[in-house]
Design an enzyme around this catalytic site. Structure first.
Site, PDB file in Angstrom:
ATOM      1  N   ARG A 158       0.840  -1.190   0.000  1.00 11.89           N
ATOM      2  CA  ARG A 158       0.000   0.000   0.000  1.00 11.89           C
ATOM      3  C   ARG A 158       0.876   1.240   0.000  1.00 11.89           C
ATOM      4  O   ARG A 158       1.941   1.277   0.634  1.00 11.89           O
ATOM      5  CB  ARG A 158      -0.929   0.021   1.214  1.00 11.89           C
ATOM      6  CG  ARG A 158      -2.165  -0.842   1.054  1.00 11.89           C
ATOM      7  CD  ARG A 158      -3.114  -0.316  -0.031  1.00 11.89           C
ATOM      8  NE  ARG A 158      -4.293  -1.124  -0.219  1.00 11.89           N
ATOM      9  CZ  ARG A 158      -4.418  -2.126  -1.096  1.00 11.89           C
ATOM     10  NH1 ARG A 158      -3.400  -2.440  -1.874  1.00 11.89           N
ATOM     11  NH2 ARG A 158      -5.542  -2.778  -1.219  1.00 11.89           N
ATOM     12  N   HIS A 217      -1.115   0.429  -9.984  1.00 16.44           N
ATOM     13  CA  HIS A 217      -1.776  -0.503  -9.052  1.00 16.44           C
ATOM     14  C   HIS A 217      -2.288  -1.749  -9.793  1.00 16.44           C
ATOM     15  O   HIS A 217      -3.475  -2.061  -9.774  1.00 16.44           O
ATOM     16  CB  HIS A 217      -2.933   0.208  -8.316  1.00 16.44           C
ATOM     17  CG  HIS A 217      -3.337  -0.491  -7.052  1.00 16.44           C
ATOM     18  ND1 HIS A 217      -3.741   0.173  -5.923  1.00 16.44           N
ATOM     19  CD2 HIS A 217      -3.403  -1.805  -6.746  1.00 16.44           C
ATOM     20  CE1 HIS A 217      -4.057  -0.705  -4.978  1.00 16.44           C
ATOM     21  NE2 HIS A 217      -3.852  -1.915  -5.459  1.00 16.44           N
TER      22      HIS A 217
HETATM   23  P1  NDP Z   1      -1.389 -11.009   4.817  1.00 14.75           P
HETATM   24  O1  NDP Z   1      -2.351 -10.565   5.869  1.00 14.75           O
HETATM   25  O2  NDP Z   1      -1.359 -12.434   4.432  1.00 14.75           O
HETATM   26  O3  NDP Z   1       0.082 -10.588   5.282  1.00 14.75           O
HETATM   27  C1  NDP Z   1       0.363  -9.348   5.843  1.00 14.75           C
HETATM   28  C2  NDP Z   1       1.773  -9.378   6.395  1.00 14.75           C
HETATM   29  O4  NDP Z   1       2.098  -8.081   6.912  1.00 14.75           O
HETATM   30  C3  NDP Z   1       1.928 -10.367   7.565  1.00 14.75           C
HETATM   31  O5  NDP Z   1       3.165 -11.023   7.488  1.00 14.75           O
HETATM   32  C4  NDP Z   1       1.899  -9.455   8.782  1.00 14.75           C
HETATM   33  O6  NDP Z   1       2.593  -9.941   9.909  1.00 14.75           O
HETATM   34  C5  NDP Z   1       2.609  -8.240   8.225  1.00 14.75           C
HETATM   35  N1  NDP Z   1       2.307  -7.051   9.029  1.00 14.75           N
HETATM   36  C6  NDP Z   1       1.131  -6.433   9.208  1.00 14.75           C
HETATM   37  N2  NDP Z   1       1.267  -5.391  10.060  1.00 14.75           N
HETATM   38  C7  NDP Z   1       2.567  -5.370  10.409  1.00 14.75           C
HETATM   39  C8  NDP Z   1       3.334  -4.557  11.263  1.00 14.75           C
HETATM   40  N3  NDP Z   1       2.798  -3.530  11.951  1.00 14.75           N
HETATM   41  N4  NDP Z   1       4.645  -4.824  11.421  1.00 14.75           N
HETATM   42  C9  NDP Z   1       5.207  -5.866  10.768  1.00 14.75           C
HETATM   43  N5  NDP Z   1       4.534  -6.685   9.926  1.00 14.75           N
HETATM   44  C10 NDP Z   1       3.235  -6.434   9.759  1.00 14.75           C
HETATM   45  O7  NDP Z   1      -1.662 -10.081   3.553  1.00 14.75           O
HETATM   46  P2  NDP Z   1      -1.333 -10.405   2.021  1.00 14.75           P
HETATM   47  O8  NDP Z   1       0.047 -10.924   1.938  1.00 14.75           O
HETATM   48  O9  NDP Z   1      -2.421 -11.210   1.433  1.00 14.75           O
HETATM   49  O10 NDP Z   1      -1.433  -8.949   1.375  1.00 14.75           O
HETATM   50  C11 NDP Z   1      -0.594  -7.897   1.807  1.00 14.75           C
HETATM   51  C12 NDP Z   1      -1.073  -6.574   1.220  1.00 14.75           C
HETATM   52  O11 NDP Z   1      -0.752  -6.486  -0.156  1.00 14.75           O
HETATM   53  C13 NDP Z   1      -2.597  -6.366   1.232  1.00 14.75           C
HETATM   54  O12 NDP Z   1      -3.038  -5.912   2.489  1.00 14.75           O
HETATM   55  C14 NDP Z   1      -2.787  -5.305   0.165  1.00 14.75           C
HETATM   56  O13 NDP Z   1      -2.745  -4.034   0.758  1.00 14.75           O
HETATM   57  C15 NDP Z   1      -1.581  -5.481  -0.755  1.00 14.75           C
HETATM   58  N6  NDP Z   1      -1.966  -5.937  -2.090  1.00 14.75           N
HETATM   59  C16 NDP Z   1      -1.606  -5.165  -3.172  1.00 14.75           C
HETATM   60  C17 NDP Z   1      -1.913  -5.576  -4.445  1.00 14.75           C
HETATM   61  C18 NDP Z   1      -1.498  -4.784  -5.633  1.00 14.75           C
HETATM   62  O14 NDP Z   1      -1.938  -5.088  -6.752  1.00 14.75           O
HETATM   63  N7  NDP Z   1      -0.636  -3.813  -5.486  1.00 14.75           N
HETATM   64  C19 NDP Z   1      -2.648  -6.813  -4.694  1.00 14.75           C
HETATM   65  C20 NDP Z   1      -2.961  -7.560  -3.496  1.00 14.75           C
HETATM   66  C21 NDP Z   1      -2.624  -7.119  -2.259  1.00 14.75           C
HETATM   67  P3  NDP Z   1       2.145 -11.326  10.651  1.00 14.75           P
HETATM   68  O15 NDP Z   1       2.492 -12.420   9.673  1.00 14.75           O
HETATM   69  O16 NDP Z   1       2.958 -11.360  11.862  1.00 14.75           O
HETATM   70  O17 NDP Z   1       0.671 -11.206  10.877  1.00 14.75           O
HETATM   71  C1  OXD Z   2      -5.661  -5.782  -3.330  1.00 12.88           C
HETATM   72  C2  OXD Z   2      -5.224  -4.862  -4.370  1.00 12.88           C
HETATM   73  O1  OXD Z   2      -5.766  -5.374  -2.169  1.00 12.88           O
HETATM   74  O2  OXD Z   2      -5.392  -5.167  -5.557  1.00 12.88           O
HETATM   75  O3  OXD Z   2      -5.905  -6.960  -3.653  1.00 12.88           O
HETATM   76  O4  OXD Z   2      -4.668  -3.817  -4.040  1.00 12.88           O
END
Ligand code: NDP
Ligand code: OXD
Length: 312
Positions: A227, A275
């Site tokens: 993000r 994006h």
């Molecule tokens: P997950 O919930 O599976 O993973 C999130 C990760 O972030 C976890 O490892 C979590 O830690 C870590 N995390 C969250 N908060 C913190 C923090 N404060 N400090 C350290 N680590 C943190 O999400 P996804 O992998 O499925 O997706 C991640 C993000 O990717 C989505 O939220 C979305 O915003 C973005 N995205 C973007 C896309 C694009 O096209 N650009 C497409 C799809 C997604 P822990 O494992 O310890 O919980």
């Molecule tokens: C998602 C994205 O959150 O596309 O999947 O950003």
């Protein structure tokens, strides 16, 4: 009968209706604005960026499926129905897309592609040689579903990979694991290519500011596909223009679309994508949503259910 209320601006709803019906022809698929009366029977919402207040008009929503893995497009709504489960996308198509994007971007930075493209524009044949993958330290911020598939895709190239998460993780295929705010600077200091795959939460917003970015070694580059709120753009830009950081690939921004007059567009060492790192694919997403509706109907918890306290 399962009823789905679907909302997505600017894309064909027919493709989504067909994808859902291919998995289960009996589903009643209603597409906004023709959702019908708010008092109709129970329904599952399947939405992306619904306008604030829209979902609150429907008293019959049993669960809300986000069309993406991120849920900031839902939680910004002050009138979001309370006590309704929210399920984040986690289908295979999304994971494959992100693994491709991260692999492409890491390879581009390791091989110096932004600098090579700049040379091409000035017809400059000057050669330089990239450091080997095995000597390149990749650091993945966020080691959830997308961080893990991206790491797996990078492993065969031989990169020296580390990952940072909020909670401690068990040993994972030789990847160096870090967790928690206290270890962030150490993790950054060993990272040549930083990959952002964090959700947008109060803890992650503005996390990568001038001070944090300065813990990366000189010459490091950044790929952000989580993000846009993660990075303070002005701070990143000053480190890119001073040459401390060598380049960035940015797929997400604090404000989207990125303003046409934003100075980032003009930086030679920056690759901007709109994006598109991982786009939810109708075929795999339809299968994921219907599989999880079945789970909810059986009284089970869905995969990837949003934990409101964590914010992801
Ligand atoms: P997950 O919930 O599976 O993973 C999130 C990760 O972030 C976890 O490892 C979590 O830690 C870590 N995390 C969250 N908060 C913190 C923090 N404060 N400090 C350290 N680590 C943190 O999400 P996804 O992998 O499925 O997706 C991640 C993000 O990717 C989505 O939220 C979305 O915003 C973005 N995205 C973007 C896309 C694009 O096209 N650009 C497409 C799809 C997604 P822990 O494992 O310890 O919980
Ligand atoms: C998602 C994205 O959150 O596309 O999947 O950003």
């Amino acid at each position: 009968m399962t009823r789905i209320l679907f909302y997505l601006e600017d894309y064909s709803h027919d493709i989504w209706r067909e994808a859902v019906r291919r998995v289960d022809p009996s589903v009643e698929f209603r597409s906004h604005p023709d959702w019908g009366s708010p008092d109709d029977g129970p329904a599952y919402a399947f939405v992306w960026e619904p306008e604030p207040g829209l979902l609150a008009r429907y008293s019959n929503i049993k669960a809300i499926f986000s069309l993406g893995a991120g849920v900031d497009h839902l939680t910004r709504d002050p009138d979001l129905p309370k006590d309704v489960p929210i399920i984040r996308m986690g289908d295979d198509g999304l994971k494959e897309g992100m693994a491709e994007f991260v692999t492409m971007s890491v390879l581009m930075h390791q091989r110096g592609m932004p600098a090579l493209l700049a040379k091409q524009r000035s017809k400059d044949w000057g050669r330089f040689f990239a450091r080997a993958a095995k000597d390149t330290r990749v650091g993945i911020l966020g080691f959830g579903a997308l961080g893990q598939v991206s790491a797996q895709a990078l492993l065969p190239f031989g990169y020296d990979i580390a990952a940072w998460s909020r909670t401690e993780k068990p040993e994972y295929q030789g990847i160096s694991l870090y967790h928690g705010a206290d270890s962030l600077n150490t993790f950054l200091a060993r990272t040549d290519i930083l990959v952002g795959l964090l959700p947008s939460t109060p803890e992650t917003s503005g996390l990568m500011n001038f001070d944090r970015l300065s813990h990366l070694p000189e010459g490091a580059s950044i790929v952000n596909a989580g993000r846009g709120s993660l990075i303070v753009l002005d701070d990143l830009m000053s480190l890119l223009t001073s040459g401390y950081l060598s380049g960035a690939t940015l797929d997400v921004f604090p404000e989207e679309p990125l303003a046409k007059d934003h100075a980032l567009w003009g930086l030679d060492n920056v690759i901007i994508t709109p994006h598109i790192a991982a786009i939810t694919r109708p075929d795999t997403a339809a299968e994921y949503v219907l599989r999880n509706i079945e789970k909810l109907e059986r009284g089970e918890t869905a995969e990837n259910q949003l934990d409101m306290k964590r914010g992801y």
